[in-house]
Write a protein that holds these residues in place. Structure first.
Motif, PDB file in Angstrom:
ATOM      1  N   ARG A 192    -168.580 -42.199   3.184  1.00 41.10           N
ATOM      2  CA  ARG A 192    -167.532 -41.932   2.199  1.00 41.10           C
ATOM      3  C   ARG A 192    -166.136 -41.957   2.814  1.00 41.10           C
ATOM      4  N   LEU A 193    -166.026 -41.544   4.071  1.00 39.80           N
ATOM      5  CA  LEU A 193    -164.724 -41.598   4.727  1.00 39.80           C
ATOM      6  C   LEU A 193    -164.239 -43.038   4.831  1.00 39.80           C
ATOM      7  N   ALA A 194    -165.091 -43.937   5.270  1.00 38.48           N
ATOM      8  CA  ALA A 194    -164.698 -45.340   5.417  1.00 38.48           C
ATOM      9  C   ALA A 194    -164.341 -45.958   4.072  1.00 38.48           C
ATOM     10  N   LEU A 195    -165.086 -45.597   3.017  1.00 37.62           N
ATOM     11  CA  LEU A 195    -164.783 -46.124   1.690  1.00 37.62           C
ATOM     12  C   LEU A 195    -163.445 -45.596   1.184  1.00 37.62           C
ATOM     13  N   ALA A 196    -163.170 -44.317   1.447  1.00 37.99           N
ATOM     14  CA  ALA A 196    -161.892 -43.746   1.028  1.00 37.99           C
ATOM     15  C   ALA A 196    -160.735 -44.429   1.747  1.00 37.99           C
ATOM     16  N   LEU A 197    -160.924 -44.739   3.033  1.00 37.77           N
ATOM     17  CA  LEU A 197    -159.878 -45.440   3.782  1.00 37.77           C
ATOM     18  C   LEU A 197    -159.665 -46.847   3.229  1.00 37.77           C
ATOM     19  N   ALA A 198    -160.759 -47.551   2.943  1.00 39.73           N
ATOM     20  CA  ALA A 198    -160.640 -48.900   2.391  1.00 39.73           C
ATOM     21  C   ALA A 198    -159.931 -48.871   1.050  1.00 39.73           C
ATOM     22  N   ASP A 199    -160.311 -47.925   0.185  1.00 35.43           N
ATOM     23  CA  ASP A 199    -159.657 -47.807  -1.122  1.00 35.43           C
ATOM     24  C   ASP A 199    -158.164 -47.551  -0.965  1.00 35.43           C
ATOM     25  N   SER A 200    -157.810 -46.681  -0.017  1.00 32.51           N
ATOM     26  CA  SER A 200    -156.409 -46.351   0.211  1.00 32.51           C
ATOM     27  C   SER A 200    -155.622 -47.567   0.702  1.00 32.51           C
ATOM     28  N   LEU A 201    -156.194 -48.281   1.658  1.00 33.61           N
ATOM     29  CA  LEU A 201    -155.491 -49.435   2.226  1.00 33.61           C
ATOM     30  C   LEU A 201    -155.270 -50.522   1.182  1.00 33.61           C
TER      31      LEU A 201
END
Length: 241
Positions: A123-132
């Motif tokens: 979920r952390l990696a997905l949140a970062l991707a969504d943010s970027l």
């Protein structure tokens, strides 16, 4: 010129990966760190002698590479292509019939944040991707990623020189997250992000696991720098069919 691959060759590689003990070893190495034969034996649940035979076969097939440091030998996945193949099998397995077993604390930790070979997943990696993507720093589509001019400035401020990442590997690509069924960021950029947040102490590796532990500094750092939503750690809603 690339070697022609026959059905027999594919079947031989599949046979090697298909053994449960060897599959557990390969999955353990998806953490991105080289491991000793003893560590791999514990992950596989087999004896040292049996582990030695498995490792010999995987090394001969060029699925694993060996690094020697003094009296110790460390094993790692031979290439990013091997890691992609193992990850693809994980995704297929996770999409298969439900195995009726409860999700334990170890699984919950893996779903929140973990290593996927040399980059972050969960979920952390997905949140970062969504943010970027939301902030216009990267554009993701059809398995590929583009870093925008604004993204290059953002990553430079974060301590990552995008131009310095140019190698034979893709700069930015997507990798389907097997636990969340959505893509996170891989490639050289994904690897650089993992290295940077480890250096900053925002996440820490969990011994004998692929899980990453989110630190107090990471809680505030990720939220402030990447403008993550407050509910990014919550499991996604599963709609009934």
């Amino acid at each position: 010129m690339a070697n022609m691959v026959s059905g027999n060759t594919i079947a031989e590689v599949a046979r090697l990966i298909g053994d449960a003990a060897r599959a557990n070893m390969l999955a353990a190495l998806m953490g991105g760190q080289a491991l000793t034969a003893g560590e791999l034996a514990r992950h596989a649940g087999v004896s040292a002698q049996t582990t030695s035979g498995h490792l010999a076969k995987l090394t001969a097939a060029q699925l694993l590479a060996v690094e020697k440091q003094g009296r110790h030998r460390y094993f790692r996945l031979a290439s990013s292509e091997v890691a992609q193949a193992i990850h693809a099998l994980m995704s297929v397995a996770a999409s298969g019939p439900k195995r009726h077993h409860p999700i334990g604390p170890r699984d919950a930790a893996l779903r929140l944040a973990r290593t996927c070979y040399d980059h972050m997943a969960g979920r952390l990696a997905l949140a970062l991707a969504d943010s970027l993507v939301r902030e216009g720093h990267v554009i993701l589509a059809d398995g590929a990623g583009i870093v925008t001019d604004a993204g290059r400035l953002f990553f430079r401020d974060f301590g990552i020189e995008v131009e310095g990442l140019r190698t034979r590997r893709p700069l930015c690509r997507t990798c389907l997250d097997w636990s969340e069924r959505r893509p996170h960021i891989a490639g050289q950029l994904g690897a650089a992000l993992l290295d940077k947040v480890l250096d900053r102490g925002w996440v820490a590796r969990v011994p004998e696991s692929r899980a990453l532990r989110l630190t107090r500094a990471g809680e505030s750092g990720f939220t402030a720098t990447f403008r993550l939503p407050l509910d990014w750690k919550d499991p996604p809603l599963r709609l009934a069919p």
